[in-house]
Design an enzyme around this catalytic site. Structure first.
Site, mmCIF file in Angstrom:
data_model
loop_
_atom_site.group_PDB
_atom_site.id
_atom_site.type_symbol
_atom_site.label_atom_id
_atom_site.label_comp_id
_atom_site.label_asym_id
_atom_site.label_seq_id
_atom_site.Cartn_x
_atom_site.Cartn_y
_atom_site.Cartn_z
ATOM 1 C CB THR A 265 -2.203 -49.811 -9.060
ATOM 2 O OG1 THR A 265 -3.180 -49.438 -7.751
ATOM 3 C CG2 THR A 265 -1.648 -50.828 -8.687
ATOM 4 C CG PHE B 142 0.010 -59.596 -8.079
ATOM 5 C CD1 PHE B 142 0.310 -58.857 -6.789
ATOM 6 C CD2 PHE B 142 -1.070 -59.416 -8.579
ATOM 7 C CE1 PHE B 142 -0.714 -58.147 -6.153
ATOM 8 C CE2 PHE B 142 -2.206 -58.728 -7.966
ATOM 9 C CZ PHE B 142 -2.082 -58.062 -6.837
ATOM 10 C CG ASN C 78 3.216 -49.684 -8.070
ATOM 11 O OD1 ASN C 78 4.087 -49.952 -7.190
ATOM 12 N ND2 ASN C 78 1.910 -49.836 -7.993
ATOM 13 C CG HIS D 26 1.924 -48.919 -0.041
ATOM 14 N ND1 HIS D 26 1.107 -50.003 -0.371
ATOM 15 C CD2 HIS D 26 1.630 -48.557 1.109
ATOM 16 C CE1 HIS D 26 0.330 -49.961 0.602
ATOM 17 N NE2 HIS D 26 0.619 -49.332 1.522
ATOM 18 C CE1 TYR E 193 1.681 -54.031 -0.966
ATOM 19 C CE2 TYR E 193 4.192 -54.835 -0.573
ATOM 20 C CZ TYR E 193 3.227 -54.012 -0.905
ATOM 21 O OH TYR E 193 3.499 -52.655 -1.465
ATOM 22 C CD GLU F 114 -0.455 -49.901 4.901
ATOM 23 O OE1 GLU F 114 -1.393 -50.550 4.007
ATOM 24 O OE2 GLU F 114 -0.384 -48.758 4.531
ATOM 25 C CE LYS G 227 5.020 -50.227 -3.941
ATOM 26 N NZ LYS G 227 3.889 -51.000 -4.847
ATOM 27 N NE ARG H 74 -5.905 -45.158 -2.553
ATOM 28 C CZ ARG H 74 -5.224 -46.342 -2.707
ATOM 29 N NH1 ARG H 74 -4.185 -46.400 -1.774
ATOM 30 N NH2 ARG H 74 -5.409 -47.243 -3.464
HETATM 31 P P1 CMP Z 1 0.659 -51.242 -3.897
HETATM 32 O O1 CMP Z 1 -0.137 -49.984 -3.667
HETATM 33 O O2 CMP Z 1 1.730 -51.353 -3.004
HETATM 34 O O3 CMP Z 1 -0.273 -52.415 -3.379
HETATM 35 C C1 CMP Z 1 -0.251 -53.892 -3.759
HETATM 36 C C2 CMP Z 1 0.860 -54.104 -4.744
HETATM 37 O O4 CMP Z 1 0.524 -55.132 -5.460
HETATM 38 C C3 CMP Z 1 0.650 -52.616 -5.971
HETATM 39 O O5 CMP Z 1 1.142 -51.567 -5.387
HETATM 40 C C4 CMP Z 1 1.336 -53.469 -6.998
HETATM 41 O O6 CMP Z 1 2.984 -53.015 -6.641
HETATM 42 C C5 CMP Z 1 1.169 -54.876 -6.981
HETATM 43 N N1 CMP Z 1 0.342 -55.276 -7.715
HETATM 44 C C6 CMP Z 1 -1.043 -54.769 -8.003
HETATM 45 N N2 CMP Z 1 -1.440 -55.281 -9.257
HETATM 46 C C7 CMP Z 1 -0.310 -55.895 -9.747
HETATM 47 C C8 CMP Z 1 -0.451 -56.844 -10.879
HETATM 48 N N3 CMP Z 1 -1.538 -57.164 -11.761
HETATM 49 N N4 CMP Z 1 0.702 -57.589 -11.340
HETATM 50 C C9 CMP Z 1 2.019 -57.315 -10.407
HETATM 51 N N5 CMP Z 1 1.998 -56.680 -9.406
HETATM 52 C C10 CMP Z 1 0.710 -55.849 -8.980
#
Ligand code: CMP
Length: 139
Positions: A92, A58, A113, A116, A50, A127, A10, A86
């Site tokens: 996450t 969010f 984070n 993904h 997404y 995907e 990311k 994973r």
């Molecule tokens: P990802 O695995 O890419 O899938 C969905 C994404 O949403 C997740 O990683 C985070 O980057 C984001 N995400 C999930 N929960 C939150 C949250 N509470 N606040 C902001 N971003 C979030």
């Protein structure tokens, strides 16, 4: 069983020059990077990718972050690649991620984070198909 999963390094990772370090963790875990491309994700691509989260509070922030800087999209291949990736990504929220995982090592917060990874084989196929054609994947 050998399978494929989809990965994104990311914007928070590319901005901090962490793509090599993250790839080292991926390869160290025995996953093979069989396709990889650095792109600037468009708003349309991020919204489609997404879409399952579109009702979440969010969602707007997430789309904004994913389009804020380049990302590296990847196809990873290996034994139980979906579950293995994973496991090495970690939770996450990096505060809940296990020691040694990518998110524990590198993530800034739950939104930024670093990586993904697909959550199922079905989603991995969808995907991967959003970003790669079969001839771009060299196993
Ligand atoms: P990802 O695995 O890419 O899938 C969905 C994404 O949403 C997740 O990683 C985070 O980057 C984001 N995400 C999930 N929960 C939150 C949250 N509470 N606040 C902001 N971003 C979030």
């Amino acid at each position: 069983m050998t399978e494929r999963t989809f990965s994104i390094l990311k914007p928070d990772a590319t901005e901090r020059n962490l793509t090599g370090k993250i790839n080292a963790v991926i390869e160290g875990a025995g996953l093979r990077i069989v396709a990889q491309r650095r792109i600037r994700m468009t708003e349309a691509q991020a919204k489609t990718f997404y879409e399952v989260h579109k009702e979440r509070p969010f969602y707007g922030e997430l789309v904004g972050q994913m389009t804020s800087a380049p990302v590296v999209v990847q196809v990873l291949e290996g034994e139980n690649a979906v579950a293995k990736y994973r496991e090495i990504m970690g939770a996450t929220n990096p505060e809940q991620a296990a020691e040694g995982t990518i998110r524990k090592l590198f993530a800034k917060n739950v939104g930024e984070n670093s990586v993904h990874g697909s959550d199922s084989q079905d989603n991995a196929k969808l995907e991967i198909a959003q970003f790669f054609t079969e001839d771009q994947i060299v196993g």
